[in-house]
Scaffold this motif. Structure first.
Motif, PDB file in Angstrom:
ATOM      1  N   ILE A 144       0.853  -1.187   0.000  1.00 45.61           N
ATOM      2  CA  ILE A 144       0.000   0.000   0.000  1.00 45.61           C
ATOM      3  C   ILE A 144       0.889   1.238   0.000  1.00 45.61           C
ATOM      4  N   GLY A 145       0.567   2.183  -0.867  1.00 49.64           N
ATOM      5  CA  GLY A 145       1.301   3.442  -0.922  1.00 49.64           C
ATOM      6  C   GLY A 145       0.380   4.571  -0.507  1.00 49.64           C
ATOM      7  N   ILE A 146       0.720   5.261   0.582  1.00 50.45           N
ATOM      8  CA  ILE A 146      -0.117   6.329   1.111  1.00 50.45           C
ATOM      9  C   ILE A 146       0.493   7.674   0.743  1.00 50.45           C
ATOM     10  N   THR A 159      -1.348  -2.514   8.792  1.00 49.09           N
ATOM     11  CA  THR A 159      -0.467  -3.487   9.473  1.00 49.09           C
ATOM     12  C   THR A 159      -1.237  -4.752   9.824  1.00 49.09           C
ATOM     13  N   GLY A 160      -2.524  -4.626  10.072  1.00 49.08           N
ATOM     14  CA  GLY A 160      -3.326  -5.800  10.397  1.00 49.08           C
ATOM     15  C   GLY A 160      -3.505  -6.744   9.221  1.00 49.08           C
ATOM     16  N   PHE A 161      -3.212  -6.260   8.023  1.00 48.88           N
ATOM     17  CA  PHE A 161      -3.289  -7.089   6.812  1.00 48.88           C
ATOM     18  C   PHE A 161      -1.895  -7.501   6.341  1.00 48.88           C
ATOM     19  N   ASP A 162      -0.905  -7.291   7.199  1.00 46.66           N
ATOM     20  CA  ASP A 162       0.486  -7.660   6.879  1.00 46.66           C
ATOM     21  C   ASP A 162       0.942  -7.055   5.557  1.00 46.66           C
ATOM     22  N   MET A 163       0.603  -5.795   5.347  1.00 41.63           N
ATOM     23  CA  MET A 163       0.962  -5.120   4.105  1.00 41.63           C
ATOM     24  C   MET A 163       2.318  -4.432   4.231  1.00 41.63           C
ATOM     25  N   GLU A 164       3.023  -4.316   3.120  1.00 42.09           N
ATOM     26  CA  GLU A 164       4.180  -3.435   3.063  1.00 42.09           C
ATOM     27  C   GLU A 164       3.631  -2.022   2.886  1.00 42.09           C
ATOM     28  N   ILE A 165       4.074  -1.103   3.741  1.00 48.06           N
ATOM     29  CA  ILE A 165       3.493   0.234   3.757  1.00 48.06           C
ATOM     30  C   ILE A 165       4.524   1.268   3.317  1.00 48.06           C
ATOM     31  N   LEU A 166       4.267   1.878   2.168  1.00 44.44           N
ATOM     32  CA  LEU A 166       5.101   2.955   1.655  1.00 44.44           C
ATOM     33  C   LEU A 166       4.352   4.273   1.852  1.00 44.44           C
ATOM     34  N   TYR A 167       5.095   5.352   1.956  1.00 39.64           N
ATOM     35  CA  TYR A 167       4.424   6.643   2.007  1.00 39.64           C
ATOM     36  C   TYR A 167       5.252   7.707   1.318  1.00 39.64           C
ATOM     37  N   TYR A 168       4.531   8.697   0.807  1.00 42.84           N
ATOM     38  CA  TYR A 168       5.156   9.895   0.258  1.00 42.84           C
ATOM     39  C   TYR A 168       4.474  11.085   0.896  1.00 42.84           C
ATOM     40  N   ARG A 178       9.503  14.348   5.139  1.00 41.02           N
ATOM     41  CA  ARG A 178       9.659  13.001   5.699  1.00 41.02           C
ATOM     42  C   ARG A 178       9.358  13.003   7.191  1.00 41.02           C
ATOM     43  N   LYS A 179       8.750  11.917   7.691  1.00 40.56           N
ATOM     44  CA  LYS A 179       8.389  11.815   9.102  1.00 40.56           C
ATOM     45  C   LYS A 179       9.150  10.650   9.739  1.00 40.56           C
ATOM     46  N   GLN A 180      10.452  10.850   9.888  1.00 43.23           N
ATOM     47  CA  GLN A 180      11.311   9.785  10.398  1.00 43.23           C
ATOM     48  C   GLN A 180      10.957   9.364  11.814  1.00 43.23           C
ATOM     49  N   ASP A 181      10.408  10.291  12.610  1.00 46.18           N
ATOM     50  CA  ASP A 181      10.117   9.993  14.008  1.00 46.18           C
ATOM     51  C   ASP A 181       9.039   8.936  14.185  1.00 46.18           C
ATOM     52  N   TYR A 234       9.555   5.604   3.786  1.00 46.48           N
ATOM     53  CA  TYR A 234       9.458   6.803   2.949  1.00 46.48           C
ATOM     54  C   TYR A 234      10.091   6.542   1.590  1.00 46.48           C
ATOM     55  N   VAL A 235       9.372   6.869   0.516  1.00 47.49           N
ATOM     56  CA  VAL A 235       9.880   6.701  -0.849  1.00 47.49           C
ATOM     57  C   VAL A 235       9.488   7.927  -1.668  1.00 47.49           C
ATOM     58  N   SER A 236      10.068   8.044  -2.839  1.00 49.15           N
ATOM     59  CA  SER A 236       9.674   9.126  -3.745  1.00 49.15           C
ATOM     60  C   SER A 236       8.279   8.843  -4.282  1.00 49.15           C
ATOM     61  N   PHE A 237       7.635   9.868  -4.798  1.00 55.14           N
ATOM     62  CA  PHE A 237       6.299   9.715  -5.373  1.00 55.14           C
ATOM     63  C   PHE A 237       6.323   8.706  -6.511  1.00 55.14           C
ATOM     64  N   GLU A 238       7.338   8.793  -7.359  1.00 57.80           N
ATOM     65  CA  GLU A 238       7.452   7.888  -8.513  1.00 57.80           C
ATOM     66  C   GLU A 238       7.638   6.442  -8.053  1.00 57.80           C
ATOM     67  N   ASP A 239       8.470   6.243  -7.044  1.00 56.95           N
ATOM     68  CA  ASP A 239       8.713   4.899  -6.529  1.00 56.95           C
ATOM     69  C   ASP A 239       7.435   4.317  -5.934  1.00 56.95           C
ATOM     70  N   LEU A 240       6.701   5.147  -5.215  1.00 57.29           N
ATOM     71  CA  LEU A 240       5.436   4.697  -4.626  1.00 57.29           C
ATOM     72  C   LEU A 240       4.463   4.249  -5.717  1.00 57.29           C
TER      73      LEU A 240
END
Length: 322
Positions: free
Chosen positions: A151-153, A168-177, A181-184, A193-199
């Motif tokens: 899933i890309g958010i 997370t309850g569906f055991d998904m890989e979670i990407l976001y753009y 960036r929200k490293q915390d 965190y990924v680029s928009f294109e990568d997402l």
């Protein structure tokens, strides 16, 4: 001494109205389904000390400059793209919204929309209602799995984060753009965190949670859809204006993407003749992201408390800052 006048642009809870009536003169447009006519809104705004508004109400410079008593506009939403914030500031009008209280409810709806679209639930309901279920076959109304997919958010604000938690309850890989960036919170939420294109290239589900702004208006266009997988599903429960609907229609019709689940549209409400509704792979809802009894009531109460604070000379609880 005349009490301050509060005008409410749509029918809300009687209990909330009563709460305001203890302190102010209150009048309300009592239609539930119809937007208040512009002329009437202008007339009432000229007399009002406070407006309790909806996203469908255009609070622009024309209205604000002709409302000499107006001190606060309490918008019943997280978004406020219906309000000219610069004009409000220039006219010393406080603008408030209703953040946080609708976060989980909107995230629930967003993931429900994702699930309904992926598993073709509305089609399956109609299949039975139309008396088409005559036998069983291996690929009858076969949809797409959600578990273990990516899933890309796009837009990891509070609601985006709540959607990530549900993923997370569906055991998904979670990407976001996100614009920053929200490293915390990355390790806490298990997001990357990924680029928009990568997402776009990697996601099985692209979920738009970005607010509408000059930068995001029309950001999901034909070029963006072309970068997505042809098996990808697009979900939008943020603002309709971030999507070029003609481009989305073409992308779906041509098979560039697989399906779309939409709770918002460029111009609302839409009619039954909207082109996207002609496509079976589109699940469309009438902008009900925060529409639970509990949450909508809490939003109304927060808007009323904001009005009470400002009109009594205090600071707004949830002001919108430019």
């Amino acid at each position: 001494m005349t009490r301050p006048f509060v005008f409410i642009t749509r029918k809300i809870s009687d209990n909330v109205v009563s709460m305001l009536e203890q302190h102010f003169l209150v009048e309300m447009w009592c239609e539930e389904e119809e937007v208040i006519p512009r002329e009437l809104l202008m007339e009432k705004a000229k007399q009002a000390d406070a407006l309790l508004t909806m996203l469908t109400d255009k609070i622009d410079e024309e209205l604000l400059t002709q409302s000499p008593y107006l001190k606060v506009v309490a918008n019943l939403a997280v978004g406020y793209d219906n309000i000219d914030l610069e004009a409000a500031k220039k006219n010393n009008v406080t603008v408030t919204n209703t953040p946080d209280v609708l976060t989980d409810t909107t995230a629930d709806l967003t993931f429900s929309l994702l699930t309904a679209t992926a598993r073709r639930i509305p089609e399956a309901i109609d299949y039975i209602k139309d008396d088409q279920w005559k036998s069983w076959s291996p690929y009858m109304l076969a949809g797409s799995d959600i578990h273990h997919k990516t899933i890309g958010i796009v837009g990891l604000g509070n609601i985006g984060q709540a959607v990530a938690k549900r993923a997370t309850g569906f055991d998904m890989e979670i990407l976001y753009y996100n614009r920053s960036r929200k490293q915390d919170i990355e390790s806490e939420l298990g997001v990357k965190y990924v680029s928009f294109e990568d997402l776009l290239n990697r996601s099985d589900f692209v979920v738009c949670m970005t607010p509408l702004s000059k930068e995001t208006e029309g950001m999901f266009n034909r070029e963006v859809f072309k970068q997505m997988k042809d098996t990808a599903i697009f979900i939008n429960s943020s603002r309709g204006g971030v999507v070029n609907e003609e481009d989305l229609f073409k992308a779906l019709e041509s098979g560039e993407i697989k399906a779309a689940g939409l709770d918002v549209f460029q111009n609302e409400p839409i009619g039954a003749d909207h082109p996207l509704l002609t496509l079976d792979q589109v699940v469309a809802l009438p902008h009900i992201g925060s529409s639970s009894l509990e949450t909508r009531t809490e939003m109304m109460e927060l808007a009323a408390r904001n009005i009470k604070q400002v009109l009594n000379g205090g600071k707004a609880l949830t002001p919108v800052h430019i």
